[in-house]
Design a protein around this motif. Structure first.
Motif: not given
Length: 202
Positions: A7-9, A42-47, A137-149
């Motif tokens: 269900l989390l997935t 979303i990233a937390f539910t992935d873990y 690195f991928q998760l950090v990258a996308l998160g940082a790009l969103i936060l940058g916005g």
């Protein structure tokens, strides 16, 4: 079948359209702030779904099928939308940062096809430690790009604007640098997977 991990997935998959909606307007700083919060959830539910499945003995074939799909849907959607809104534009090289996103997408498609092929031969491809670093690195990258916005506002509209002092866009630059790191690791791990697959091809 529909256990808590599954269900989390599924919730991660259903959350992607909402994430895309929040990212659609590059000038909407509040929307990007909400998107960053949703992205972190979303990233937390992935873990969490993986942890619960292993710790409670709830690993299922449905979960093994859905988990990588959920990851790839989110990554592809975020990269495509950020590209469309100009967020893969940055200092000195302008739109060339799109190449890093393209490399990641190509690898995801290629590895998915390879896993499907090897599934028919009863050969599994384990996730390496380097692949886990790629994902980080991928998760950090996308998160940082969103936060940058959310923090910096809309992306630069030209190479000249993109070259403004890095201190004024350091979160965005961190995201781009992490994206390139993920792209480099993507090439390395992608070749490792391909090398394993070639051994089982006629």
């Amino acid at each position: 079948m529909l256990t808590l991990p599954n269900l989390l997935t599924l919730s991660r998959i259903f959350a992607v359209p909402f994430l895309g909606f929040l990212l659609w307007w590059p000038g909407w700083n509040a929307g990007y702030a909400m998107a960053f919060v949703l992205y972190c959830v979303i990233a937390f539910t992935d873990y969490l779904d993986g942890y619960l499945a292993r710790s409670r003995g709830m690993v299922s074939r449905l979960g093994q099928f859905l988990d990588p799909i959920a990851d790839k849907i989110m990554v592809a959607a975020v990269i495509l939308i950020l590209t469309a809104q100009g967020y893969l534009r940055g200092p000195y090289v302008g739109d060339a940062h799109v190449i890093a996103g393209l490399v990641i997408l190509i690898r995801e498609i290629a590895v998915s096809g390879l896993r499907e092929f090897l599934g028919g031969t009863q050969v599994s491809v384990p996730v390496s430690k380097l692949a886990k670093w790629k994902t980080t690195f991928q998760l950090v990258a996308l998160g940082a790009l969103i936060l940058g916005g959310a923090v910096h506002g809309p992306p630069p509209v030209s190479i000249e604007d993109a070259s403004r002092p890095l201190a004024e866009q350091w979160i965005h630059v961190t995201g781009l640098a992490s994206l390139w790191a993920a792209a480099i690791l993507t090439c390395i791990t992608g070749w490792d997977y391909l090398r394993v697959g070639l051994k089982h091809m006629d």
